[in-house]
Design an enzyme around this catalytic site. Structure first.
Site, short mmCIF file in Angstrom:
data_model
loop_
_atom_site.label_atom_id
_atom_site.label_comp_id
_atom_site.label_asym_id
_atom_site.label_seq_id
_atom_site.Cartn_x
_atom_site.Cartn_y
_atom_site.Cartn_z
N SER A 130 -2.07 55.74 -4.65
CA SER A 130 -1.34 54.94 -3.68
C SER A 130 0.08 54.60 -4.16
O SER A 130 0.93 55.47 -4.24
CB SER A 130 -2.16 53.68 -3.38
OG SER A 130 -1.83 53.14 -2.15
N ASP A 171 10.87 63.65 -7.56
CA ASP A 171 11.77 64.28 -6.59
C ASP A 171 13.24 64.11 -6.97
O ASP A 171 14.06 65.01 -6.75
CB ASP A 171 11.52 63.72 -5.18
CG ASP A 171 10.19 64.18 -4.60
OD1 ASP A 171 9.64 65.18 -5.11
OD2 ASP A 171 9.71 63.56 -3.65
N LYS A 214 -4.09 59.39 -2.50
CA LYS A 214 -4.18 58.41 -1.41
C LYS A 214 -2.78 58.22 -0.82
O LYS A 214 -1.94 57.55 -1.39
CB LYS A 214 -4.73 57.08 -1.91
CG LYS A 214 -4.79 56.01 -0.82
CD LYS A 214 -5.28 54.69 -1.38
CE LYS A 214 -5.31 53.62 -0.30
NZ LYS A 214 -3.98 53.20 0.16
#
Length: 735
Positions: A489, A500, A515
């Protein structure tokens, strides 16, 4: 699993308005705690809110009914030790009718299963008491399979009783073999593992116990454990079991939609905030008694220094009011009486460890659960000082913006580490199940220039990009993020954003949990007109999905590590992908962001780490162990013959022996607390002991050692000014 909580309130308000209109039409006002009408109200309210507010609601049809039926039977009797096949055959008539019963607020199926389960539980008490009253015959050649999922229900009471016998025999057999080994080691100078000094201090007349004595002890121990287990079962009332049923319905929508009964909601709030108001003591039930097991460091009970672990709570009084006898009371009810608002007095009548009775007065206060919060350590490697920050969850107190939260604490830890002159930071997110979305954005912003952190999408709406708007970078040096299969999560959002942006290197398991959904917690009590209905609890429902800034979802796929490090679960399916009702992976358009140029030797550091992985004897052994554990997972048959069982265990021990070196691993790194914490530990021996244990575990952690190796590889070489790759700096990912 700790949920991601969305701090945007729009969906909540929509649900609130629509559900309130529905509730206003209801004419009944149930008042009794176990009133069926209250259960019907809860069922209608819950399913209505989920269908209106869920990101991707499922149709409540025959297929849904089959899922609820299967999951509910598993939930109430997972080891198939209570229900008979005849019971299940009777229940089966409802397998395709539960969707209709849910819609019609019909409790026929629940009432039938609840009453039958209570009957079977009462019957099973006789089984284990009769079985453990006589010695087991360990000369019989028989086996027991522990794969309960594939195990059929017992055909009749005799077969069920025999299942109990075999299960108890296997448990006793395992304990018996361990006890025999202990006896064999007693005063055995020829045994290289025996401690001669310890043996010398033992009484000279110590005699080895006979087989018959050991066998009797194992049964007595098993009897005590089961008695305590059935006390726990007895404490569960109809409302508790109905919560299980309702939860089964909620969780069919997706694994993270769930009903939070009033007690569960309270515990959830404590977990999210890391604080509670009370005396700061952990309790456990022992037969009819409530025992103090631990005092939370810094809490009122700890400061008072009168209450001790091992004390038995006999009575609880509120201030100067008459105390209430709590012997035999449910532990949840005892906890409710002890907890209370800050500044109020509670008087505990306790039976001390020495047998004396004492009345202890404690003024309640806000208790901070230290294990919830971020902590950091210093370590020197190859002449350079580094910092390790461990974040167990992304905590926040939504009701008090001035209280501690993960982002504030991480900011503070970074500042403290910077003051000590660290040249790299490891952020440990292993086993971090998530938490507040707000804190993720704030924490990511500590490591990047302003820009997007995560994309959030609600059903039927345009995506929303949540960004760090502060151009300040708290830490711009080398950064490593550690994850594992249980990083979920919020942890995945942070790791994905850092990856990224190429701001840091992600190391750990092949992938994180997977998740990629957002949950809102809705207080169901706000949706009814009359408070006399009693506490209805809350609903945690999936309202949104989140996506990386590169457009891909973390749902199912999680975050893949830049450097994959083998662990014990490498060859076992674990995570969201292992559930049958998980939402699907998808992707959306990427956000616009600029890749960082902070680490010029980023790729070479990854390559060097991968090379070390291939050459490391420790990680090769961990990988071998993972393959062995995966194979062992399928082996569920155990012999109940003493000699055969011993032979099996000897072979198992022999095969596992080579893997014991994994736990014996220790590097030469020395971890230490920061100066402010060193000062605290002068007065707080509990904190000192906890930090000592943590530092010891860090020095035995090959994963942390490799994270520090990566930090070393990320260090700027010499005094040469880094060459900036303008193309890389200007590279944009456009939406």
């Amino acid at each position: 699993m700790h949920p991601i909580l969305n701090f945007m309130k729009r969906n909540y308000k929509i649900i609130l308005v629509v559900a309130a209109l529905s509730v206003a039409l209801w004419s009944f006002i149930p008042k009794e705690k176990n009133d069926p009408e209250k259960d019907k109200m809860l069922l209608e309210l819950l399913t209505f809110v989920i269908q209106k507010g869920h990101y991707e609601p499922k149709a409540i049809d025959d297929n849904f009914s089959k899922g609820v039926y299967k999951d509910y039977l598993t939930a109430i009797d997972p080891a198939k030790r209570f229900l008979l096949q005849s019971d299940v055959d009777e229940f089966a008539q409802y397998e395709l009718l539960l969707d209709d019963q849910i819609k019609n607020r019909d409790l026929t199926f629940f009432d039938l299963t609840y009453e039958r389960l209570m009957q079977r539980i009462d019957e099973s008490k006789k089984y284990y008491k009769e079985i453990l009253d006589q010695p087991f015959d360990y000369n019989v050649n028989e086996t027991f399979n522990t794969d309960y999922e594939k195990m059929p229900f017992s055909k009749n009471a005799n077969e069920l009783k025999d299942k109990w016998r075999k299960q108890l025999k296997l448990s006793a057999l395992s304990s018996l073999v361990d006890k025999e080994e202990i006896e064999k080691d007693k005063l055995d100078p020829a045994n290289p593992t025996s401690d001669k000094k310890a043996n010398a201090e033992k009484p000279k007349d110590t005699a080895s116990k006979s087989f018959e004595t050991l066998e009797k002890e194992t049964r007595a121990s098993a009897l005590k454990s089961l008695d305590e287990y059935f006390v726990f079962i007895k404490d569960l009332n109809r409302e508790d079991w109905f919560s299980v049923f309702v939860n089964t319905i909620a969780e069919r929508f997706d694994p993270h939609t769930s009903y939070l009964a009033p007690d569960v909601k309270e515990k959830f709030d404590v977990e999210m905030s890391g604080t509670l108001e009370g005396i700061g003591a952990r309790l456990q039930k022992k037969n009819d008694f409530t025992e103090i097991t631990e005092l939370i460091s810094g809490g009122p009970a700890w400061r008072k220094k009168e209450l001790e672990p091992g004390d038995i709570v006999m009575k609880v009084g509120q201030g100067d009011k008459e105390p209430v006898d709590v012997v035999g009371m449910r532990i949840d009810d005892v906890v409710k009486k002890i907890k209370g608002p800050k500044g109020t007095e509670v008087r505990l009548t306790v039976k001390k460890v020495d047998g004396s009775i004492k009345i202890i007065s404690i003024i309640r206060d806000v208790v901070e659960i230290e294990e919830t919060y971020a902590k950091s350590s210093l370590v020197r490697k190859d002449g350079k000082l580094y910092g390790v920050i461990y974040l167990p969850k992304f905590y926040i107190n939504f009701d008090n913006k001035d209280s501690r939260d993960a982002a504030k604490d991480i900011t503070l830890e970074i500042e403290r580490l910077k003051k000590q002159g660290v040249e790299g930071i490891v952020m440990d997110l292993r086993d971090n199940g998530g938490g507040s979305l707000r804190t993720v954005v704030d924490i990511a912003g500590l490591f990047i220039d302003q820009g997007p952190v995560v994309q959030v999408k609600s059903a039927g709406k345009e995506k929303e990009v949540l960004s760090d708007t502060d151009s300040k970078i708290q830490w711009d040096g080398p950064l490593v993020i550690m994850i594992n299969n249980f990083s979920a999560s919020a942890s995945e959002i942070l790791a994905a954003a850092i990856q990224d942006y190429k701001r840091g290197i992600i190391i750990g398991s092949k992938q994180s949990y997977g998740k990629g959904t957002v949950q809102n917690v809705i207080d169901l009590n706000q949706l009814v007109r009359n408070s006399s209905v009693g506490d209805l609890g809350a609903l945690k429902t999936t309202t949104q999905k989140f996506y990386r800034i590169n457009g891909g979802s973390t749902q199912l796929k999680g975050v893949s590590s830049d450097v994959v490090m083998p662990d014990r679960y490498s060859y076992i399916e674990i995570g969201e992908r292992d559930t049958d009702n998980a939402m699907a992976w998808d992707k959306i358009d990427p956000a616009s962001y600029t890749i960082s140029n902070k680490n010029q030797n980023f790729d070479s550091a990854i390559a060097k780490s991968k090379k070390r992985m291939q050459e490391s004897a420790q990680f090769k052994l961990i990988d071998e162990n993972a393959k062995w554990l995966s194979k062992r997972k399928e082996e569920n048959d155990y012999s109940l013959n003493l000699e055969s069982f011993k032979k099996e265990q000897e072979n198992l021990e022999l095969a596992a022996k080579k893997y014991k070196a994994i736990n014996d691993y220790k590097d030469d790194l020395v971890f230490s607390s920061l100066p402010y914490e060193e000062a605290l530990m002068q007065k707080d021996t509990i904190l000192k002991e906890k930090r000592s244990r943590w530092h010891e575990s860090l020095s035995k952690d090959a994963y942390v050692e490799e994270a520090l190796n990566v930090l070393s590889d990320l260090q700027p070489k010499g005094n040469t000014k880094p060459v900036v790759n303008l193309k890389k700096k200007e590279k944009m990912v456009k939406s």
